[in-house]
Write a protein that holds these residues in place. Structure first.
Motif, short mmCIF file in Angstrom:
data_model
loop_
_atom_site.label_atom_id
_atom_site.label_comp_id
_atom_site.label_asym_id
_atom_site.label_seq_id
_atom_site.Cartn_x
_atom_site.Cartn_y
_atom_site.Cartn_z
N VAL A 1 62.49 33.19 -38.13
CA VAL A 1 62.83 32.50 -36.88
C VAL A 1 62.22 33.23 -35.68
CG1 VAL A 1 64.70 31.79 -35.35
CG2 VAL A 1 64.94 31.50 -37.82
N ILE A 2 62.33 34.55 -35.65
CA ILE A 2 61.75 35.33 -34.56
C ILE A 2 60.23 35.14 -34.50
CG2 ILE A 2 61.23 37.69 -33.80
CD1 ILE A 2 64.01 38.49 -34.66
N ALA A 3 59.60 35.08 -35.67
CA ALA A 3 58.14 34.99 -35.73
C ALA A 3 57.59 33.72 -35.10
CB ALA A 3 57.67 35.09 -37.18
N THR A 4 58.42 32.68 -34.95
CA THR A 4 57.95 31.45 -34.33
C THR A 4 57.69 31.61 -32.84
OG1 THR A 4 60.16 30.61 -33.77
CG2 THR A 4 59.31 30.10 -35.97
N GLN A 5 58.34 32.58 -32.18
CA GLN A 5 58.22 32.84 -30.74
C GLN A 5 58.60 31.62 -29.90
OE1 GLN A 5 54.14 34.33 -30.34
NE2 GLN A 5 54.85 36.40 -30.72
N LEU A 6 59.53 30.84 -30.39
CA LEU A 6 59.97 29.64 -29.68
C LEU A 6 61.22 29.88 -28.82
CD1 LEU A 6 59.62 27.02 -32.58
CD2 LEU A 6 58.21 27.14 -30.52
N PHE A 7 61.85 31.03 -28.98
CA PHE A 7 63.19 31.22 -28.41
C PHE A 7 63.25 32.39 -27.44
CE2 PHE A 7 63.48 29.36 -32.63
CZ PHE A 7 64.15 28.19 -32.34
N ASP A 8 64.17 32.24 -26.49
CA ASP A 8 64.42 33.33 -25.56
C ASP A 8 65.20 34.46 -26.24
OD1 ASP A 8 63.42 32.23 -22.89
OD2 ASP A 8 64.72 30.62 -23.57
N ASP A 9 65.96 34.12 -27.29
CA ASP A 9 66.72 35.13 -28.03
C ASP A 9 67.11 34.56 -29.38
OD1 ASP A 9 67.60 37.76 -28.11
OD2 ASP A 9 68.71 37.57 -26.24
#
Length: 247
Positions: A37-45
């Motif tokens: 999920v982090i690797a997608t870089q879609l989220f602020d956190d």
């Protein structure tokens, strides 16, 4: 809009206790999900929300962000609602901890469904993929979904839906992928509502949204992954991972 991802991670799953701490390649299931999920870089956190000190320590030990759930909860949505109550955000994306093979396009598709004028009518967004094998269509662990012509969910079920009454007609079947995006206000509203008949019967939390008139956008995807509900699923996930590595 501020967008965060939250991964509910309950240790004592009824069908496969401790599944999130099982090894999948060189990582645990929950760590692989979190890092993907982090690797997608879609989220602020990105956060893992758990009732388990074991899972909390697993994520924290690698520098991840984990939140201990204070209360016992019936559903992942309830657990997430508790966790995000005091977090400033507009959209909350719920990635199931037992869906380790999430990909960027699938998550981006969910997030984009909240955009624009049409997105204003969306309370929740989720994914579906076509299924064809009889054993999957009839397997209660494969949750099926039917949608209207605007791709809003009509119903989710562990039973094959729609039921094919005529033998000369073969309907299309779709498996629900348990990844959700919520407007924060819809999520908090959900957590204050009582379970009704359909949710109690099917043990599917998404039915609570439908039973109270909220709108769930269902996006078709060619997402190919393995949700881990049973030990057999874990073996399929290991094979899937091995095949991906070989490519």
């Amino acid at each position: 809009m501020k967008k965060i991802a939250v991964i509910p991670a309950r240790y004592a799953a009824s069908r496969f206790p401790g599944k999130l701490m099982q090894q999948l390649g060189d990582k645990t299931v929950i760590r692989m999900t979190y890092e993907n999920v982090i690797a997608t870089q879609l989220f602020d956190d990105v956060f893992v929300v758990t009732d388990s000190k074991l899972i909390y320590d697993e994520i924290s030990s690698y520098g991840g962000k984990a939140i201990m759930s204070i209360k016992d909860h019936e559903t992942g949505s309830d657990r997430i609602a508790e966790a995000v109550t005091d977090i400033e955000c507009d959209i909350v994306l719920n990635v199931q901890g037992d869906e380790p093979f999430v990909n960027e396009k699938a998550l981006a598709d969910i997030l984009s469904s909240f955009d624009g004028v049409e997105g204003e009518n969306v309370d929740v967004a989720t994914l579906k993929e076509p299924i064809y094998k009889e054993e999957e269509i009839n397997n209660p662990n494969f949750v099926k979904v039917v949608s209207d012509y605007k791709d809003f969910a009509l119903y989710f079920s562990r039973s094959p839906i729609p039921f094919a009454r005529e033998t000369n007609f073969a309907p299309n079947y779709f498996r629900h992928i348990g990844i959700y995006g919520f407007r924060k206000e819809a999520l908090l509203k959900f957590s204050k509502l009582e379970m009704r008949q359909n949710e109690k019967a099917e043990k599917l939390e998404q039915l609570r949204y439908l039973e109270y008139g909220m709108k769930i956008k269902v996006i078709e995807t060619d997402f190919i992954g393995v949700g881990i509900d049973t030990p057999e699923d874990l073996e399929r996930a290991k094979k899937y991972l091995s095949d991906v590595v070989k490519k």
